[in-house]
Scaffold this motif. Structure first.
Motif, PDB file in Angstrom:
ATOM      1  N   MET A 300       0.853  -1.185   0.000  1.00 39.56           N
ATOM      2  CA  MET A 300       0.000   0.000   0.000  1.00 39.56           C
ATOM      3  C   MET A 300       0.891   1.238   0.000  1.00 39.56           C
ATOM      4  O   MET A 300       1.852   1.327   0.777  1.00 39.56           O
ATOM      5  CB  MET A 300      -0.925   0.013   1.225  1.00 39.56           C
ATOM      6  N   TRP A 303      -0.940   4.884   2.443  1.00 41.97           N
ATOM      7  CA  TRP A 303      -1.799   4.436   3.545  1.00 41.97           C
ATOM      8  C   TRP A 303      -1.137   3.242   4.230  1.00 41.97           C
ATOM      9  O   TRP A 303      -0.480   2.440   3.584  1.00 41.97           O
ATOM     10  CB  TRP A 303      -3.200   4.022   3.057  1.00 41.97           C
ATOM     11  N   CYS A 322      -3.255   7.753   6.850  1.00 40.27           N
ATOM     12  CA  CYS A 322      -2.571   8.377   5.730  1.00 40.27           C
ATOM     13  C   CYS A 322      -1.114   8.649   6.107  1.00 40.27           C
ATOM     14  O   CYS A 322      -0.825   9.182   7.197  1.00 40.27           O
ATOM     15  CB  CYS A 322      -3.267   9.675   5.336  1.00 40.27           C
ATOM     16  N   VAL A 335     -10.433   0.393   4.379  1.00 44.21           N
ATOM     17  CA  VAL A 335     -10.218  -0.420   3.182  1.00 44.21           C
ATOM     18  C   VAL A 335     -11.079  -1.676   3.297  1.00 44.21           C
ATOM     19  O   VAL A 335     -10.910  -2.462   4.240  1.00 44.21           O
ATOM     20  CB  VAL A 335      -8.735  -0.803   3.025  1.00 44.21           C
ATOM     21  N   LYS A 347      -6.014  -3.805  -2.431  1.00 45.52           N
ATOM     22  CA  LYS A 347      -6.062  -2.615  -3.285  1.00 45.52           C
ATOM     23  C   LYS A 347      -6.152  -1.372  -2.405  1.00 45.52           C
ATOM     24  O   LYS A 347      -7.073  -1.226  -1.606  1.00 45.52           O
ATOM     25  CB  LYS A 347      -7.268  -2.684  -4.213  1.00 45.52           C
ATOM     26  N   ASP A 348      -5.169  -0.488  -2.582  1.00 49.98           N
ATOM     27  CA  ASP A 348      -5.178   0.738  -1.801  1.00 49.98           C
ATOM     28  C   ASP A 348      -6.006   1.837  -2.453  1.00 49.98           C
ATOM     29  O   ASP A 348      -6.210   2.904  -1.864  1.00 49.98           O
ATOM     30  CB  ASP A 348      -3.754   1.230  -1.585  1.00 49.98           C
ATOM     31  N   ASP A 349      -6.483   1.605  -3.673  1.00 48.93           N
ATOM     32  CA  ASP A 349      -7.304   2.622  -4.330  1.00 48.93           C
ATOM     33  C   ASP A 349      -8.773   2.545  -3.926  1.00 48.93           C
ATOM     34  O   ASP A 349      -9.591   3.338  -4.402  1.00 48.93           O
ATOM     35  CB  ASP A 349      -7.189   2.499  -5.843  1.00 48.93           C
ATOM     36  N   SER A 350      -9.119   1.590  -3.084  1.00 51.50           N
ATOM     37  CA  SER A 350     -10.505   1.439  -2.640  1.00 51.50           C
ATOM     38  C   SER A 350     -10.733   2.022  -1.252  1.00 51.50           C
ATOM     39  O   SER A 350     -11.680   1.633  -0.561  1.00 51.50           O
ATOM     40  CB  SER A 350     -10.900  -0.036  -2.651  1.00 51.50           C
ATOM     41  N   SER A 353     -12.699   7.283   2.763  1.00 53.95           N
ATOM     42  CA  SER A 353     -12.228   8.291   3.718  1.00 53.95           C
ATOM     43  C   SER A 353     -13.188   8.401   4.897  1.00 53.95           C
ATOM     44  O   SER A 353     -14.404   8.162   4.779  1.00 53.95           O
ATOM     45  CB  SER A 353     -12.086   9.648   3.033  1.00 53.95           C
TER      46      SER A 353
END
Length: 477
Positions: A300, A303, A322, A335, A347-350, A353
């Motif tokens: 990741m 994060w 973060c 996540v 997956k760190d794009d999921s 916030s």
């Protein structure tokens, strides 16, 4: 009209003279034919004294005094029994009264007690089902029959829903003994309670459906799956790892319909010197196969996982922080990872916030939904707490449920930026690490309230208190 005196011929046999209240009385000298009362210097009683109930006014109300948590004493202002009553018409109190009719009392006759074992098991189960859960296991010590019924699978399955309508909270502190205090939210009462093993506040603890998973990732190589009420537990080996992890998170979920449970352990290690990249591995335990599945690994960027996670609807949610605080204003996120599909990478794009800047966050499964309890930071100083909020995740959007009123924030005294929080059923518990004050939020009524005061006290200034909630159940799984 005066009564005529009766002429008595005492010349035929000797007689004794006895003094009475009305004068002298002559009685025959046949002592062997008379009872001892006639031979003594007092007159024979006109009536036989017997124990008869008489009516008394209702007793004074009980003045209950509750100095302790699991016991009580009572005091009666006026006595309810007397030996100076003279009215024959009264009933309800035991006094000696004259009664011309003799009452037979056979002291030699013994009563034959009827054993309770003659009742069928269904009647025994019915009797025990009306007891509160805190008294169920005390009743199991009465006899062997009740002990077998309480620990039988038939009884626990039939009465599980009746006995576990509210979650309980166990509070403990750093001690060499496995003791603490258990809060019954139904009766709002604290009990002295002891776990089958020693638990430290640094352990990872995750409850689900009456079972609690304990893991000491620093010193021990085992984890415990325990039912605190029945004190039954099993041990598991910790998942294998090649290197020491910087952060570890534990999640636990029980599926009672399939009689299985799932354990997830998330480990993260630093992958770069600038703390931007982190290696993440997810270890899943399958209770049916009784083995750890091959870990899911990934990297990741920006994060890193912490020590908080939860499982809700077979989705693993990991609280992340973060690593680029200068680029974002909200430092926390979640996540999701599906345990059904078991993707080979994380997956760190999921990242979802957080709803606002938080000082800390706690994830939990409450009413089948993912709930976030977080400390709300100040606008000018995000690291300083100003309140506590509760949010529910709906898809990828956080919906605010409630914020702690200011009077409850003041009730904690000095509320730290990091606090303990645990939830289950329809209740959420919030506790400060520095004290024993316990705040409860009811998801059904949407109300905040304090628990009853716990009798646990600080032994030294820097003592740390912690706790967890669980659904009280009799069955292990």
């Amino acid at each position: 009209m005066p009564r005529k005196a009766r002429n008595v011929d005492v010349s035929r046999e000797p007689a004794n003279v006895i003094s009475t209240q009305t004068g002298l009385c002559l009685v025959p000298a046949t002592d062997h034919l008379l009872p001892p009362s006639f031979i003594s210097d007092r007159p024979p009683p006109r009536y036989k004294q017997v124990w008869r109930p008489v009516q008394r006014p209702p007793p004074a109300p009980l003045d209950l005094i509750l100095p302790t948590m699991d016991s009580f004493n009572f005091h009666v202002d006026n006595p309810s029994w007397s030996d100076d009553e003279t009215e024959i018409t009264r009933k309800g109190t035991g006094v000696f009264l004259p009664n011309p009719d003799p009452i037979e009392n056979d002291l030699t006759q013994e009563e034959n007690p009827v054993p309770i074992d003659i009742l069928p098991d269904d009647i025994h189960e019915r009797i025990l089902s009306f007891l509160p859960l805190s008294a169920i296991f005390k009743a199991s010590c009465v006899c062997k029959k009740w002990n077998q019924i309480v620990h039988s699978k038939k009884f626990t399955l039939q009465n599980a829903n009746f006995l576990s309508d509210k979650t309980w909270y166990f509070m403990f502190t750093s001690s060499i003994e496995p003791i603490g205090y258990l809060y019954d939210s139904g009766f709002r009462k604290w009990y002295n309670f002891e776990l089958p093993f020693v638990v430290h506040h640094t352990w990872h603890i995750a409850p689900s459906c009456g079972l609690v998973c304990f893991m000491d990732d620093e010193t021990a190589k085992e984890m415990y799956i325990c039912n605190p009420i029945s004190r039954e537990y099993t041990t598991l080996k910790n998942p294998p790892t090649l290197r020491f992890s910087v952060y570890t998170a534990l999640a636990f979920s029980v599926d009672q319909s399939k009689s299985k449970y799932t354990i997830s352990v998330i480990r993260s290690t630093q992958a770069s010197e600038d703390f931007l990249l982190w290696n993440v591995s997810i270890h899943i335990y399958n209770s049916i196969e009784k083995t750890w599945l091959p870990p899911v690994s990934g990297t990741m960027g920006g994060w890193r996982p912490g020590d908080v996670s939860a499982i809700c609807e077979n989705i693993l949610y990991i609280l992340v922080f973060c690593t680029r605080p200068n680029e974002v204003r909200i430092f926390h996120g979640v996540v999701p990872y599906s345990l059904d599909t078991m993707d080979p990478t994380v997956k760190d794009d999921s990242v979802i916030s957080a709803p606002c800047a938080l000082t800390c966050g706690r994830l939990m499964n409450v009413q089948g939904k993912l709930v976030l309890v977080g400390g709300i930071g100040r606008m000018d100083r995000p690291g300083v707490i100003k309140g506590i909020g509760i949010w529910v995740l709906n898809g990828r959007v956080w919906i605010e449920i409630s914020r702690m009123p200011h009077k409850f924030v003041q009730g904690f005294g000095e509320l730290d930026d990091v606090f303990a929080s645990s939830g289950g059923g329809d209740l959420i518990y919030i506790q400060s690490y520095g004290g024993t004050a316990l705040l409860v939020y009811d998801m059904d009524t949407r109300q905040w309230f304090w628990s009853q005061r716990c009798m646990m006290h600080k032994k030294f200034p820097l003592e740390i208190f912690s706790g967890f909630c669980f659904e009280p159940r009799l069955q292990y799984l």
